[in-house]
Every structure is written in structure tokens, then in C-alpha cells.
Design an enzyme around this catalytic site. Structure first.
Site, PDB file in Angstrom:
ATOM      1  N   CYS A   1     -26.330  -3.633  -7.874  1.00  0.00           N
ATOM      2  CA  CYS A   1     -27.579  -3.877  -7.154  1.00  0.00           C
ATOM      3  C   CYS A   1     -27.329  -4.422  -5.759  1.00  0.00           C
ATOM      4  O   CYS A   1     -27.590  -5.600  -5.467  1.00  0.00           O
ATOM      5  CB  CYS A   1     -28.456  -4.825  -7.946  1.00  0.00           C
TER       6      CYS A   1
ATOM      7  N   ARG B   1       0.798  -1.218   0.000  1.00  0.00           N
ATOM      8  CA  ARG B   1       0.000   0.000   0.000  1.00  0.00           C
ATOM      9  C   ARG B   1       0.839   1.281   0.000  1.00  0.00           C
ATOM     10  O   ARG B   1       0.528   2.225  -0.715  1.00  0.00           O
ATOM     11  CB  ARG B   1      -0.893  -0.018   1.244  1.00  0.00           C
TER      12      ARG B   1
HETATM   13  N1  LLP Z   1       3.024  -9.187   3.225  1.00  0.00           N
HETATM   14  C1  LLP Z   1       2.014 -10.006   3.565  1.00  0.00           C
HETATM   15  C2  LLP Z   1       2.316 -11.351   4.043  1.00  0.00           C
HETATM   16  C3  LLP Z   1       0.687  -9.548   3.456  1.00  0.00           C
HETATM   17  O1  LLP Z   1      -0.312 -10.350   3.817  1.00  0.00           O
HETATM   18  C4  LLP Z   1       0.428  -8.246   2.986  1.00  0.00           C
HETATM   19  C5  LLP Z   1      -0.934  -7.764   2.834  1.00  0.00           C
HETATM   20  C6  LLP Z   1       1.518  -7.434   2.627  1.00  0.00           C
HETATM   21  C7  LLP Z   1       2.811  -7.939   2.771  1.00  0.00           C
HETATM   22  C8  LLP Z   1       1.357  -6.035   2.096  1.00  0.00           C
HETATM   23  O2  LLP Z   1       0.756  -5.230   3.032  1.00  0.00           O
HETATM   24  P1  LLP Z   1       0.662  -3.656   2.773  1.00  0.00           P
HETATM   25  O3  LLP Z   1       2.065  -3.093   2.813  1.00  0.00           O
HETATM   26  O4  LLP Z   1       0.012  -3.436   1.476  1.00  0.00           O
HETATM   27  O5  LLP Z   1      -0.163  -3.167   3.904  1.00  0.00           O
HETATM   28  N2  LLP Z   1      -7.293  -5.534   0.914  1.00  0.00           N
HETATM   29  C9  LLP Z   1      -6.933  -4.831   2.133  1.00  0.00           C
HETATM   30  C10 LLP Z   1      -5.490  -5.071   2.519  1.00  0.00           C
HETATM   31  C11 LLP Z   1      -5.142  -6.529   2.642  1.00  0.00           C
HETATM   32  C12 LLP Z   1      -3.703  -6.742   2.974  1.00  0.00           C
HETATM   33  C13 LLP Z   1      -3.331  -8.180   2.797  1.00  0.00           C
HETATM   34  N3  LLP Z   1      -1.968  -8.471   3.077  1.00  0.00           N
HETATM   35  C14 LLP Z   1      -7.249  -3.359   1.954  1.00  0.00           C
HETATM   36  O6  LLP Z   1      -7.743  -2.987   0.898  1.00  0.00           O
HETATM   37  O7  LLP Z   1      -7.019  -2.565   2.854  1.00  0.00           O
END
Ligand code: LLP
Length: 414
Positions: free
Chosen positions: A343, A277
Site C-alpha cells: 500500500c 554486486r
Molecule cells: N565495500 C564497502 C565498504 C561498501 O560500502 C560496499 C557497498 C561494498 C564494498 C560493495 O559494493 P558493490 O561491489 O556491491 O557495489 N543497496 C544499494 C547498494 C549499496 C552499496 C553499499 N555499499 C543498491 O541496491 O544499489
């Protein structure tokens, strides 16, 4: 910091007016700024420059080949969670496997074999049974699969319950107490080679304290395992650094880096990070057009052409995304629900939002949609998934065309 800004009341992506993209490509469309992506990568990389490290971009956040290719040119590795993501990495960067780590609680035998054949850097193993299967796969391919155990550090990450992963009630990783014995077993297995230790506590972290706490626990364990002569080389601290959607004040990358460094206390290791992110979230937006306005009783609705199938975060996590008019103009502010065409009553992009009531046909930008936007899009309601556009200074190109109608039933038979 991003490269989306107003010039003479027109919203631009770098040097390109968003209205030009909408005219040429249509809506809804995801728009990414390459300058922002590069900047985010470089700032994070710089923050860790004082220690040996590898930034493994978390592919799930935004898996478009153009994004993967851009990060690979910046020197990134990759964090994958499926065989499909491995295929993407290899397409974007044929030499990418050696810089790729593979996490996930449910890797299939086929996925393990494909990743081992491709020569990935490390498997982040999430259960004792997965370790046994990986050993079998390694032996049958005549190789030693490099592995890390993903431990569950059991700290509360202070984030949304759906994206908290490192707490003991979550399905991820193995219990802290079990990890050492898995390494002892793993080092004796012919198809395996211990290479690292891994954790990830959650996503959209806005507080550095849980990061410090988790890494403290994991660094201690790493030191103890080293004392047993396991020969580990990598400490993977996962991803999760949050971004500002509205008023959150996540740690700066420098503060985050020191929260990671402090508990390491000079540990001799190469750090792996899995940022998703923080690299792409604010580097992308979703461009959408207003279809209709209507009032029902006291309530004002604005119906736009992007729905929860295009961006599910508001419906799934009650997530807030800023909405900006592509052309800014004067007008009375109203409070409205901005909704999509799907919907479902949960198809609301913005609830009770103060905004200048847009006219029919006007464009809105749903901000901070670069992460988990397109990657979570679906064909629900038989809607074609959006196009994706990459902006580079004065130019832009379609990096994924809008789905065609026939894509909707590809592979089906009547
Ligand atoms: N590493 C692992 C093992 C993870 O499970 C994740 C994210 C990341 C790295 C990356 O995390 P980030 O830096 O992006 O926070 N769909 C959700 C977020 C799900 C995150 C899943 N795992 C949302 O839209 O907020």
C-alpha cells in the site's frame, strides 16, 4: 554472462525451468544460479591473478549462507559491516574470520570485541573515536587489533547519489589529510597494530576514471606511510564495480583490474577487493506471479505478487530491472506499470514498461536481482519475506524457506 536463458520459449535457470521452481516453492522467490556465481568469482579472481590479492565478498549484497559457502569454497574472504554478518560468515565458513575485513561507520564496542575475538583479518576504521575505542577493546582483550584507516579519497564516482560514498559530503571514512596522523597515533597504542589502508568510493560504478583517480591518491598515501616504517601489508580498494541492468556499459573486469593496477606502479602490497554486486547481481532473479491486470483511464497496470518489501531497489533508487516472461508467447505489446501489492504508490517494480500483456497467473522474472534484493527485503505490510532457491545444473534446493506466518510476530507479545 549468466545462466538464465530461454529454451523452447521457457526461461531456464541452468537446466531447471523456472516454472518448476514456482510450482514447487511458490512465489515470490529469489533464484540464484550457482554456475553464474562461480563464473563471476573466477573471472574476477583471474583478472587480478598477476598480483597478490584477496577477494573479500561483500556480504551485504546477498548474505544467504549458501552463497557465502559457495564463495568460501572458491577461496573468497569476506567484507562485513555488522556483528550479524560476522555470525553469518562463521556459520558458512568456520575458518572465515581470518579472511574477513570489517567496515562501517558505526561499529559498536560489542561488535568490535566479537570480531577481535573471532580473529578477523582487519578492521577498516572510519573515525578517530572508533580508533580509540578499538584500542581500548584490544587492550582489554590483551590483543593488538589489526587496523586500516578508511580514507575518503574525495572523488566523484559518477553513480546514483544514494550510493556514492567516497565524496567529501558522504559520511564514510576519514578525511584524507587526517589519515597520516591517525596512523602515527595508532602505532603508539598498545591495543592496535597498523596493517593496511582502505578506501571505497561507491557502488554501481560504470566509469573506470574515478577508480583510477581514487586509487592513485590512496596508493600515494600508502607509499608515504610505508616510508615512515608503518609496516602496512594490505591495500583495500573496496568494491563497487557496476553491472548491466539495462544499457550501462561498466568496465569489464579486465579494464577494472588495469584501472586498479596502473596507479599502483609496482607498490609492494597485497590487494584486497570487496566486490558485491558484480559477483551476485546478475546471478539472481526474483520470480513473481501475475495477480491482476487493470486499466485506470489510459493507464495499464499489471499487479504481481512481489512488492517493494521484496525488492526495494526500484522504489528507493529508481532502479531499472528487466522483466522477462517465464513463458514467452506472441501477443500485442502494451505499456504498463508493473506494481506490487504493497500500500504505497512507490510500490512500482517497472514503470511504463513495454511488454506483452501477461495473463493472470503467468510468471515473470525480475532480472539482475541477486544483489541488494533479498538482503534489503522487509516485512512491511506484514508480508512474509520470499524464499531463496539455489540452482545447480539440473537440481535446485531451497536455501532459505519462505517465512511462516508465525515468523511475522516472532518475539512480540500482545
Ligand atoms: N565495500 C564497502 C565498504 C561498501 O560500502 C560496499 C557497498 C561494498 C564494498 C560493495 O559494493 P558493490 O561491489 O556491491 O557495489 N543497496 C544499494 C547498494 C549499496 C552499496 C553499499 N555499499 C543498491 O541496491 O544499489
Amino acid at each position: 554472462m549468466n545462466h538464465f536463458a530461454y529454451r523452447a520459449h521457457q526461461l531456464f535457470a541452468e537446466q531447471v525451468p523456472l516454472s518448476a521452481i514456482a510450482r514447487e516453492v511458490g512465489t515470490p522467490t529469489y533464484v540464484y544460479s550457482s554456475a553464474t556465481l562461480k563464473r563471476h568469482f573466477r573471472v574476477l579472481d583471474q583478472a587480478f591473478a598477476q598480483v597478490p590479492h584477496l577477494l573479500c565478498y561483500s556480504v551485504k549484497a546477498c548474505p544467504n549462507l549458501a552463497v557465502l559457502h559457495l564463495f568460501s569454497r572458491e577461496g573468497a574472504g569476506f567484507d562485513i559491516v555488522s556483528g550479524g554478518e560476522l555470525e553469518r560468515v562463521l556459520r558458512a565458513d568456520p575458518d572465515g574470520a581470518g579472511k574477513t575485513v570489517f567496515s562501517g561507520v558505526g561499529k559498536s564496542e560489542e561488535e568490535l570485541a566479537a570480531a577481535l575475538n573471532a580473529g578477523i583479518l582487519m578492521f577498516n576504521v572510519e573515525s578517530a573515536e572508533e580508533l580509540l575505542l578499538l584500542d581500548r577493546v584490544g587492550r582489554s582483550l590483551g590483543r593488538k587489533a589489526p587496523f586500516a584507516i578508511r580514507v575518503n579519497p574525495d572523488v566523484d564516482p559518477h553513480t546514483h547519489r544514494h550510493i556514492a560514498t567516497g565524496i567529501h559530503t558522504a559520511k564514510f571514512g576519514v578525511a584524507f589529510a587526517e589519515a597520516a596522523s591517525l596512523y602515527r597515533k595508532g602505532r603508539r597504542m598498545r591495543g592496535l597494530r597498523p596493517l593496511g589502508l582502505d578506501c571505497h568510493i561507491g557502488s554501481q560504478l560504470v566509469d573506470a576514471a574515478p577508480v583510477r583517480a581514487a586509487i592513485g591518491r590512496v596508493a600515494d598515501l600508502y607509499g608515504r606511510l610505508q616510508g615512515q616504517g608503518l609496516g602496512l601489508r594490505f591495500l583495500d580498494v573496496g568494491g563497487g564495480l557496476g553491472i548491466t541492468y539495462r544499457e550501462e556499459r561498466p568496465p569489464s573486469v579486465e579494464e577494472y583490474a588495469s584501472a586498479v593496477f596502473e596507479p599502483l606502479r609496482g607498490l609492494d602490497t597485497t590487494l584486497i577487493l570487496e566486490p558485491g554486486r558484480v559477483l551476485v547481481g546478475n546471478a539472481g532473479l526474483l520470480l513473481t506471479r501475475v495477480l491482476y491486470r487493470k486499466r485506470i483511464g489510459q493507464k495499464q497496470f499489471v499487479v504481481v505478487d512481489a512488492g517493494m518489501n521484496d525488492l526495494i531497489r526500484p522504489a528507493l533508487y529508481e532502479a531499472h530491472h528487466e522483466l522477462l516472461p517465464v513463458r514467452r508467447r506472441r501477443g500485442a505489446a502494451v505499456t504498463a506499470d508493473v506494481v506490487g501489492p504493497v500500500c504505497e504508490s512507490s510500490d512500482v517494480l517497472a514503470r511504463e514498461r513495454r511488454l506483452t500483456l501477461p495473463r493472470q497467473g503467468e510468471l515473470l522474472a525480475v532480472m539482475s536481482a541477486g544483489a541488494y534484493g533479498m538482503s534489503m527485503a522487509s516485512n512491511y505490510n506484514s508480508r512474509r519475506r520470499p524464499a531463496e532457491v539455489m540452482v545447480e545444473d539440473r537440481r535446485f534446493r531451497v536455501v532459505r524457506r519462505r517465512e511462516r506466518r508465525s515468523d511475522l510476530w516472532r518475539g512480540e507479545s500482545p
